[in-house]
Design a protein around this motif. Structure first.
Motif, PDB file in Angstrom:
ATOM      1  N   PHE A  45       0.810  -1.211   0.000  1.00 48.54           N
ATOM      2  CA  PHE A  45       0.000   0.000   0.000  1.00 48.54           C
ATOM      3  C   PHE A  45       0.851   1.272   0.000  1.00 48.54           C
ATOM      4  N   ALA A  46       2.097   1.174   0.435  1.00 54.82           N
ATOM      5  CA  ALA A  46       2.977   2.347   0.410  1.00 54.82           C
ATOM      6  C   ALA A  46       3.607   2.553  -0.965  1.00 54.82           C
ATOM      7  N   LEU A  47       3.817   1.469  -1.701  1.00 54.90           N
ATOM      8  CA  LEU A  47       4.513   1.540  -2.989  1.00 54.90           C
ATOM      9  C   LEU A  47       3.924   2.560  -3.970  1.00 54.90           C
ATOM     10  N   PRO A  48       2.598   2.575  -4.200  1.00 54.25           N
ATOM     11  CA  PRO A  48       2.063   3.501  -5.210  1.00 54.25           C
ATOM     12  C   PRO A  48       2.385   4.960  -4.943  1.00 54.25           C
ATOM     13  N   ASN A  49       2.617   5.310  -3.681  1.00 53.20           N
ATOM     14  CA  ASN A  49       2.876   6.701  -3.329  1.00 53.20           C
ATOM     15  C   ASN A  49       4.337   7.107  -3.544  1.00 53.20           C
ATOM     16  N   THR A  50       5.197   6.139  -3.815  1.00 46.53           N
ATOM     17  CA  THR A  50       6.610   6.452  -4.057  1.00 46.53           C
ATOM     18  C   THR A  50       6.926   6.478  -5.543  1.00 46.53           C
ATOM     19  N   LEU A  51       5.949   6.110  -6.376  1.00 42.47           N
ATOM     20  CA  LEU A  51       6.123   6.085  -7.825  1.00 42.47           C
ATOM     21  C   LEU A  51       5.117   7.046  -8.454  1.00 42.47           C
ATOM     22  N   PRO A  52       5.459   7.639  -9.607  1.00 43.24           N
ATOM     23  CA  PRO A  52       4.478   8.494 -10.291  1.00 43.24           C
ATOM     24  C   PRO A  52       3.210   7.706 -10.575  1.00 43.24           C
ATOM     25  N   SER A  53       2.090   8.218 -10.106  1.00 42.11           N
ATOM     26  CA  SER A  53       0.831   7.488 -10.266  1.00 42.11           C
ATOM     27  C   SER A  53      -0.320   8.470 -10.406  1.00 42.11           C
ATOM     28  N   ILE A  54      -1.536   7.926 -10.453  1.00 43.36           N
ATOM     29  CA  ILE A  54      -2.729   8.749 -10.620  1.00 43.36           C
ATOM     30  C   ILE A  54      -2.958   9.606  -9.379  1.00 43.36           C
ATOM     31  N   PRO A  55      -3.244  10.925  -9.541  1.00 39.25           N
ATOM     32  CA  PRO A  55      -3.546  11.768  -8.379  1.00 39.25           C
ATOM     33  C   PRO A  55      -4.701  11.189  -7.571  1.00 39.25           C
ATOM     34  N   GLY A  56      -4.588  11.282  -6.256  1.00 39.15           N
ATOM     35  CA  GLY A  56      -5.623  10.750  -5.382  1.00 39.15           C
ATOM     36  C   GLY A  56      -5.331   9.353  -4.872  1.00 39.15           C
ATOM     37  N   THR A  57      -4.207   8.771  -5.332  1.00 34.40           N
ATOM     38  CA  THR A  57      -3.849   7.418  -4.899  1.00 34.40           C
ATOM     39  C   THR A  57      -3.667   7.345  -3.398  1.00 34.40           C
ATOM     40  N   SER A  58      -3.063   8.396  -2.819  1.00 33.75           N
ATOM     41  CA  SER A  58      -2.783   8.375  -1.378  1.00 33.75           C
ATOM     42  C   SER A  58      -4.059   8.294  -0.549  1.00 33.75           C
ATOM     43  N   ALA A  59      -5.153   8.868  -1.064  1.00 29.39           N
ATOM     44  CA  ALA A  59      -6.426   8.801  -0.336  1.00 29.39           C
ATOM     45  C   ALA A  59      -6.957   7.372  -0.296  1.00 29.39           C
ATOM     46  N   ILE A  60      -6.635   6.579  -1.326  1.00 35.82           N
ATOM     47  CA  ILE A  60      -7.096   5.191  -1.391  1.00 35.82           C
ATOM     48  C   ILE A  60      -6.211   4.277  -0.558  1.00 35.82           C
ATOM     49  N   ALA A  95      -0.313  -5.419 -11.777  1.00 34.54           N
ATOM     50  CA  ALA A  95       0.840  -6.113 -12.361  1.00 34.54           C
ATOM     51  C   ALA A  95       1.870  -5.111 -12.864  1.00 34.54           C
ATOM     52  N   ALA A  96       1.401  -4.003 -13.461  1.00 34.42           N
ATOM     53  CA  ALA A  96       2.317  -2.980 -13.968  1.00 34.42           C
ATOM     54  C   ALA A  96       3.067  -2.310 -12.826  1.00 34.42           C
ATOM     55  N   LEU A  97       2.352  -2.011 -11.722  1.00 32.52           N
ATOM     56  CA  LEU A  97       2.987  -1.393 -10.561  1.00 32.52           C
ATOM     57  C   LEU A  97       4.055  -2.308  -9.973  1.00 32.52           C
ATOM     58  N   LEU A  98       3.719  -3.589  -9.801  1.00 23.02           N
ATOM     59  CA  LEU A  98       4.653  -4.530  -9.203  1.00 23.02           C
ATOM     60  C   LEU A  98       5.856  -4.770 -10.110  1.00 23.02           C
ATOM     61  N   GLU A  99       5.627  -4.730 -11.416  1.00 22.18           N
ATOM     62  CA  GLU A  99       6.737  -4.911 -12.354  1.00 22.18           C
ATOM     63  C   GLU A  99       7.727  -3.751 -12.251  1.00 22.18           C
ATOM     64  N   MET A 148       5.341  11.076  -0.475  1.00 24.89           N
ATOM     65  CA  MET A 148       6.413  10.229  -1.003  1.00 24.89           C
ATOM     66  C   MET A 148       7.399   9.791   0.081  1.00 24.89           C
ATOM     67  N   LEU A 149       7.904  10.756   0.852  1.00 18.53           N
ATOM     68  CA  LEU A 149       8.874  10.405   1.894  1.00 18.53           C
ATOM     69  C   LEU A 149       8.248   9.586   3.024  1.00 18.53           C
ATOM     70  N   PRO A 150       7.033   9.930   3.510  1.00 14.72           N
ATOM     71  CA  PRO A 150       6.408   9.059   4.514  1.00 14.72           C
ATOM     72  C   PRO A 150       6.219   7.633   4.016  1.00 14.72           C
ATOM     73  N   SER A 151       5.818   7.470   2.765  1.00 15.88           N
ATOM     74  CA  SER A 151       5.617   6.126   2.203  1.00 15.88           C
ATOM     75  C   SER A 151       6.940   5.380   2.080  1.00 15.88           C
ATOM     76  N   LEU A 152       7.990   6.094   1.685  1.00 15.11           N
ATOM     77  CA  LEU A 152       9.308   5.466   1.578  1.00 15.11           C
ATOM     78  C   LEU A 152       9.797   5.012   2.950  1.00 15.11           C
ATOM     79  N   ALA A 153       9.563   5.841   3.975  1.00 17.31           N
ATOM     80  CA  ALA A 153       9.953   5.461   5.333  1.00 17.31           C
ATOM     81  C   ALA A 153       9.193   4.215   5.788  1.00 17.31           C
ATOM     82  N   ILE A 154       7.899   4.129   5.448  1.00 18.62           N
ATOM     83  CA  ILE A 154       7.105   2.943   5.796  1.00 18.62           C
ATOM     84  C   ILE A 154       7.702   1.699   5.152  1.00 18.62           C
ATOM     85  N   ILE A 155       8.131   1.807   3.896  1.00 12.63           N
ATOM     86  CA  ILE A 155       8.727   0.670   3.191  1.00 12.63           C
ATOM     87  C   ILE A 155      10.028   0.249   3.868  1.00 12.63           C
ATOM     88  N   PHE A 156      10.855   1.210   4.248  1.00 14.43           N
ATOM     89  CA  PHE A 156      12.102   0.899   4.965  1.00 14.43           C
ATOM     90  C   PHE A 156      11.795   0.147   6.254  1.00 14.43           C
TER      91      PHE A 156
END
Length: 206
Positions: A45-60, A95-99, A148-156
């Motif tokens: 759930f943190a990954l989409p926020n660290t990559l360029p994605s559709i606006p509003g992803t963080s709310a989901i 699948a595209a995100l995970l790739e 982006m940075l909060p999501s990256l910290a969660i992944i770490f």
């Protein structure tokens, strides 16, 4: 006979999008992740926020992050309410995100190995859960690029817990501190801009 090593996250995630249906529910993702569901879902759930994605992803993605982080902080097994588990993703988009994420995960896993065990004990995990909860709430805030940075910290943090690597817990803390500095700077800039607009509206010179 030695117990086989569990699959690493970079091996688990690509299999999540396998299947023939057009959509995949969050509940199905949880069941497919098995014993690593808690920390693996935090990464997912943190990954989409660290990559360029559709606006509003963080709310989901932010709401599940809040639930999962809170349960980690309380030392409970992962649980998501029905309104989240029924939510579905496009299998193709997942699948595209995970790739896109897999090469980065594989690269990071080369440096992951058990160390600094005191930072990955059950008690320490609850402390990390509290930090993740704070970060998850920050992800929900509608600040451009502020998630982006909060999501990256969660992944770490999550990767450090998965592989029992305390060095990555420290890395997550450093990323979190950088995020706090950036977040504070952005908020200060927004405050100054609001004051400028307010004074201008009443004819005061800045």
């Amino acid at each position: 006979m030695d117990k086989p090593e569990p699959d690493r996250l970079s091996q688990i995630l690509p299999r999540l999008a396998a299947g023939t249906g057009e959509r995949l529910t969050v509940g199905e993702l949880v069941s497919r992740m098995g014993e690593r569901a808690h920390t693996a879902l935090l990464v997912l759930f943190a990954l989409p926020n660290t990559l360029p994605s559709i606006p509003g992803t963080s709310a989901i993605t932010g709401v599940p992050l809040v639930y999962l982080s809170l349960q980690l902080a309380l030392g409970r097994t992962p649980w998501l309410p029905a309104f989240i588990t029924r939510r579905s993703f496009s299998r193709e988009a997942l699948a595209a995100l995970l790739e896109r994420a897999q090469p980065w995960l594989e690269r990071g896993e080369r440096y992951l190995h058990p160390r600094l065990a005191a930072l990955t004990t059950a008690r320490a995990q609850q402390g990390v859960g509290v930090l993740m909860l704070i970060l998850s709430l920050a992800v929900l805030l509608p600040i451009p690029f502020g998630n982006m940075l909060p999501s990256l910290a969660i992944i770490f943090f999550a990767l450090g817990l998965i592989e029992e690597d305390g060095a990555w817990i420290i890395g997550g803390l450093l990323v979190m501190l950088v995020g706090v500095v950036v977040f504070s700077t952005v908020l200060w800039g927004l405050f100054k801009a609001a004051v400028f607009v307010f004074l201008g509206a009443f004819g005061y010179a800045p």
